[in-house]
Structure formats: structure tokens, C-alpha cells
Design an enzyme around this catalytic site. Sequence first.
Site, PDB file in Angstrom:
ATOM      1  N   GLN B 130       0.853  -1.175   0.000  1.00 50.44           N
ATOM      2  CA  GLN B 130       0.000   0.000   0.000  1.00 50.44           C
ATOM      3  C   GLN B 130       0.894   1.230   0.000  1.00 50.44           C
ATOM      4  OE1 GLN B 130      -0.911   0.942   3.808  1.00 50.44           O
ATOM      5  NE2 GLN B 130      -2.785   2.057   3.485  1.00 50.44           N
ATOM      6  N   SER B 133       1.841   6.450   2.635  1.00 51.49           N
ATOM      7  CA  SER B 133       2.655   7.414   3.378  1.00 51.49           C
ATOM      8  C   SER B 133       3.804   7.956   2.538  1.00 51.49           C
ATOM      9  CB  SER B 133       3.250   6.752   4.616  1.00 51.49           C
ATOM     10  OG  SER B 133       2.233   6.417   5.506  1.00 51.49           O
ATOM     11  N   SER B 165       5.148  -1.329   3.856  1.00 57.64           N
ATOM     12  CA  SER B 165       5.385  -2.698   4.335  1.00 57.64           C
ATOM     13  C   SER B 165       5.443  -3.625   3.140  1.00 57.64           C
ATOM     14  CB  SER B 165       4.245  -3.182   5.228  1.00 57.64           C
ATOM     15  OG  SER B 165       3.970  -2.252   6.219  1.00 57.64           O
ATOM     16  N   GLU B 248      -9.111  -1.435   7.170  1.00 58.84           N
ATOM     17  CA  GLU B 248      -7.922  -1.884   7.870  1.00 58.84           C
ATOM     18  C   GLU B 248      -8.404  -2.827   8.969  1.00 58.84           C
ATOM     19  OE1 GLU B 248      -5.491   1.431   8.901  1.00 58.84           O
ATOM     20  OE2 GLU B 248      -3.678   0.225   8.857  1.00 58.84           O
ATOM     21  N   SER B 374      -1.182   6.157  14.856  1.00 53.52           N
ATOM     22  CA  SER B 374      -0.315   6.314  16.028  1.00 53.52           C
ATOM     23  C   SER B 374      -1.172   6.531  17.266  1.00 53.52           C
ATOM     24  CB  SER B 374       0.624   7.510  15.827  1.00 53.52           C
ATOM     25  OG  SER B 374      -0.125   8.715  15.845  1.00 53.52           O
ATOM     26  N   GLU B 376      -1.295   8.949  19.146  1.00 53.98           N
ATOM     27  CA  GLU B 376      -1.834  10.313  19.176  1.00 53.98           C
ATOM     28  C   GLU B 376      -3.023  10.462  18.234  1.00 53.98           C
ATOM     29  OE1 GLU B 376       1.376   9.479  18.860  1.00 53.98           O
ATOM     30  OE2 GLU B 376       2.025  10.065  20.874  1.00 53.98           O
TER      31      GLU B 376
END
Lengths: 376, 408
Positions: B130, B133, B165, B248, B374, B376
Site C-alpha cells: 500500500q 505514506s 510494508s 484496515e 499512532s 496520538e
Amino acid sequence: MNFDFSEEQYLLRDQARKFLDDRSPPAAVRAVLEDEAIAYDQGLWRGMAELGWVGTTVPEEYGGAGLSGEDLCVIAEELGRTLAPTPFSSSVYLATEALLMAGSELQKQQYLPALAAGERIGCMAVSEGVGVANAASMQTLAIDGVIEGTKVPVADGDVADFAVVLAGPGGGGDPSLFLVDLDDHSVSRKPVEMIDPTRSHVEITFDKAGAEPLGEAGQGWTITRAVFDRAAILMAFEQVGGAQACLDMATEYARNRFAFGRAIGSFQAIKHKLADIYIATELARANAYYGAWALATDAPDLPTAAAAARVAASEAYNLAARENIQTHGGMGFTWEFDCHLYYRRAKLLSLALGGERLWKDRLVSHLEARNSGGEV
Amino acid sequence: MDFNDTPDEAEFRAEARAWLERNAEPKTPGAVYKYKRGEPELIPAARAWEAKKFEGGFAGIALPKEYGGRGETRLQQIIFAEEEADFLIPPPIFSISHGMAVPTMLTYATEEQKQRYVPATLRGDEIWCQLFSEPAGGSDLAGLRTRAVRDGDDWVINGQKIWTSGAHYADMAIMVTRSDPEAPKHKGLTYFFFDMKSPGIDIRPIRQISGYANFNEVFMTDLRIPDSQRLGDVGQGWQVAITTLMNERVSSGIRPAPDFEDIFALARTTELENGPAIADAAVREKLADWYIKAQGVKLIRARLMTALSRGERPGPENSVSKLVSSFRRQEIAHFGMDLLDMGGGIMDPEMAPMRAMYQQALLDAPGGRIAAGSDEILRNIISERVLGLPPDIRVDKELPFDQLPSGS
């Protein structure tokens, strides 16, 4: 898989929420907080009795509603949410449960109908002051059918008609449980100042008070622990209700309080704090729900489920109450705002059946026993 | 409340269990699969395991039969994952392929493309990566800069992706690009899929603190993708990406190791200065905390299953599980090593307990707290979507993308 309350139980919850929003608003809690002469909200107690809540799990043959432990959990969560200032936990989770668990047929007939109707109030006297209560250290003794000693703090001991008292036989033997009439002239009661004055507590001194055995002799500690296990699940629901109330208050305040030109709830320092309260509350709720299932089905896993619910709920409520004050800033620690009512109650409930440290230790003991296939 | 399966669920669970018992090795506390992530032997082993599940009828459990799936529901998929977690199976090399690429293809690809790619993926023949990012767009995904320029029937791609990944072993890719830098950032994106063997792709592994390289930088220079491999409309890439991310892994059965059972087993078998670790008050306190969290996550999953079985859609509430689990893993890794005292730093799997599970997890755990949302970002999701707190003040939503401050 159906890990949720039933439709009927959601109806019960809605009914409880409506009733308590109406009858146990912050003003009612404050009335008990601020007037030493008021031990509990009698009108609220009578209302709860009329709705049948006080006798929820008492079988119909003894005048109760004959519902399951899950139903009582639903009510407990709402009581915790509104801080209902009544002797509900003492009379229902402790005294009634002790009688259901250990009472003779005669005792059940004698006590349960009045308890279920809310006409009589019971309490449970275990603690003997600061420090951990355990079987070996019991100073209160029952010899030749009379009790001598002092129990403190006893929740609702001032308004209760009778107490379930844990007392030793002297000579270091195993303690037993006794039913003691608190109106007896040999019993004296003195109010004790507590961290949460919305729930009254007393010191009770027994001076050769007449005592009727409850359950088998020498089994007092075992029965107490079993009663506390069940009460821990119910109290976990009160704690989850309280934690949710704190989270709701803090969220509402963060949405409406503006500083630096924006709602303080748009700052991540506040958002993440509230997210953490949500997480702790959801983990506690999940553990409490499992406890409710264990309670209703009398699962062998009940002591483990109870300890897990107890630990998770104590942590969540204390966190939520503490950080609710922090989110409210300066107003949070004023007498005027309601934050402190929850802060006090959170701490009181997390001590009421023994502290967090103790319950964590018990949880691990249960897990050890489960792992080696034995019983604790 | 009722923790028992319905008769249908129980039948499926028993069938899954029986099949797994015939085809995989059961897991005991502290046991780990023979190949770790990063070891080359893992890829063929993972492909073989997917092929085996495909033949056994346990691939794509919630996907339509016409594309090689089993045609059951998400609930059956979770039941299988729960059962699978009791066995030693390869780490989830296929989670992006099955959990993200396949659902996105099923939503946006043509019928012919679905027939061509979905069964092959479920069979383990094709692994997907994928390409989302970028150096300038991690948690802020829509900040991505990889350019897509239309050229006849093709698009020409130039740019760089990062944290991909499995790019080094993937056969296929899904990717979001910027097709219009003059539009506001969320509106100038377009989404594609393509063959990773195409010319113009340069893959450079990123070595992580664990020493392994699961992630990559992927550089694309004049990569050509036919317009027929565009998913969604031009400029609709953000909506397609949301479809991907919504899928996901709702809840894979893979438990992060070490978890409560592992640290509990270690505490029972480790001697401290005054006796067994399990008897130490500080150890017991930690164990209690981790138990209520592990149990809480398990029970939140039970609530999710209840919701799924009623046909409800799981909400953002499930962010809790990932947040709690990945942090707990790091804490347990730290504490497990501390129990081993001066020897706790030994990474040699022949010497360290449980084949150095704790030491390995110490190095893997930081990545777990960043990947797939993450800590956060998950707290933002909980506070905004569950609690309804106002979003952060945004300075990047309305401006044309090429006028946004970038700090460089």
C-alpha cells in the site's frame, strides 16, 4: 455470542435513569452533604423501594422481584451515575446478599420480606479501623452468644436496623458471621467523619450485644469474601456509572469553555486526557459486563471476574474524577461545582470493600489458582 | 448475556478448529512461529499457508464466493481469526492484501479486474503493498506529494513513498497520488493500482531498530500506469483511500506477543532474590493491571462481535483496542526484561527465555505504536468521533495545496 444487556434490561435502565435524574439531582446529593442531620435521602429510598429495586434479586417467595444479578447491575450503574445518597449498597449488595447466601430458611423468612420492601435496612460490619481486615486480626469477639468489640467505619450503620457482623471466637479461631439488632441497648453508634459525607458511616460498639449466628460457625471470613465478590461486581457498575458521569461533565465543559479564542476541548492536551478517561472507562465497563454475566450465571469464574471488574472500575473512576477536576480548572476545586462530589465518592467506593492494592493481589491469586486448576 | 455461540457459529467454529488442528501446530505460552518478519523464508511459508486456507475454504471468509471467498459474514471471519490465534501461523504478511487491497478492488475495480486479481490474492499468489505514506505525509496522509500527470491513455508517476510494508516482496500495489496540486489538499488526489515489477520503481529497504527491514522507501521515476487501473474518479483519491483505511483490519486474531499469558508464565517461572517473581507484590500489581487490560480488550471484541451479529457497523470505539494493546506490549517487554535482571539484555534466542520474545518485542513495540494509527492519532479519533470534541483548528483545508506551508 450476545455480550450485551437485553431489551428489557435497557428499558429498566431508561426507567432508572429517568427516575434518578428526577429524584437524585445534584441538589439532593448536596442536601445530604451539607446537613449533618440528614443521613440519607429518605424520599429517594422510599421511591426506589416502591419501584421494587431494593428487592431486585430477592426471590418472589420472600417478597422480592426475583430478577437476576444482571438487572441489579443495570440499576447500580445508574445509582453510581447520580451519586444516589441512600443505603442501597449496604442493604442490598451486602446485608441482603449475605442472607441470601448464608441465611437459614427461618432467617430468610424473617428478614428478607422487610429488606426487599425497603422497610428495614441492613448493613455489614467488617472493618475495625485503619488497616487491612483479616481473619487473624479480628478484635471483635463473639463468645457465648454475645458480641463485644468495635467496628469502624460501618457504612449506613446509623440508619440500619440490623448489622451482619464478622466476629472471632477468641483464641485465634476462625471468625463467624452474626446478625445483630442495632436498636439493642448494648449497641452504641457514633458518627464518623468520612471523605464522602454524602454516605454516612459510624463506629459501632457492641457491649455484650445479643447475636444470632448467620451461616456455619467458622465460615464467616469465607462467606464475607463471597459476599464481597458479588458486591464488587455491583459496586463496579456504580463506579462505571460515576466514571461515565465525570467523563460527560468534563466533555461538556471542554466543549463550552473557551480560552485563547477557542473551545478548550479543541486542544490536544485536553482531548487526549479525555480519550484516556474514555479508554479506562470502556475497559472497566467491559470487565464489569463480564462480571454481570458471572453474577447472573453464578459462573465458577466469578471471583476472578469480580476482582477484575473491581480493579478496573476503581482505577477508571478515580482517574475520571481526578481529571474531571483538572479539566474544569480553577472552578473544578470549588465547593460550588459538583466535581468534588464525584471525587469523594470515587475514592470512597474504591476503599469500601477493600482497596485497589488488595484486590489486585486477590486477582492474581485467583489467576494462579485457575492456572493450576485449583480453587482459592 | 450469553457468551456461547449460536448453533451456526458453534458449527463454524468447530469446523475451523478441526481444520486448524489438522493443518497447523497449536500454540503454547511463549511459543513463537518458526520464521520472524524480515526472514526471507517467511514469504514462501506465508504464501503456502494462504494457499492451504484457500483450498480448505477458509480464505476470504466474508467475501463473495464468485471471487474465491466463502460468502460468510465478518463474524465468521473473526471466529476463524480467534481460532487461528491459538496456532503457530506466519505473521500477517497478507493483512494489507486481504484487509485493504481486496476490499478496495471489490468496491472500485471493473468486473474483469476483480476476477483477475481477487482470487489470485486470496490464494496467496499475489501479495499487495500500500503506497500511501510519504516523507511529507504520514499521520497527515493528505499531505502527500507524489505527482500523477495524465499522458494519453496512461498516467506518469514521479515521487517517493515511505513506510511501505513488504514493497520488496509485493507483486502488486495500491497507491494514492496528487493529480492536481492547485486544488485544496483533499481534492487533488487520484488512486491507482499497478504491478510492482513495472519499470521506473526503485525499492530501498528501511532497516528498523529491530535490525529487520519490513518497511521500504519506494521511488518512482516516470512510472507509467494505464488509466484503466485508476480506482475511482480523477480527484476522488481521498474517498477511495478512506475506503481502504476503513477496511484496515477490524480485528485480526493475532495477539501481540508478549501479552498477559506470556508475562504471567514468565513471572511463575522466574526466581527473584526473595523467591518466585509471582510472589513479589510489585510484580503482582503489574500483572493485575495487564490482566484487566487484556481481558478488557478481549471483551470489547466480544461486544464488537455482538454488534456484527446484529448487522450493525463497528464504530470508532474499536480504536481503543489497538491503542491499549500496542502500549501494553511495550510495557510488558520492558518489565519482562527487568525480571531477568542483568541477564535481561541477552538477545540470543538460545539463552533468553521464550526465544528472546521480550527483547524482540522491546525493539518491535515502538513501530506498533506508530503504524496503523499512532497513539496520538487514535486519541484524536476517540476524542473527536466518540466524544464529539471539536476538531483541531486546521490551516490546511481550504488553501490550494501548492500554497500550504511545508516547513522546507
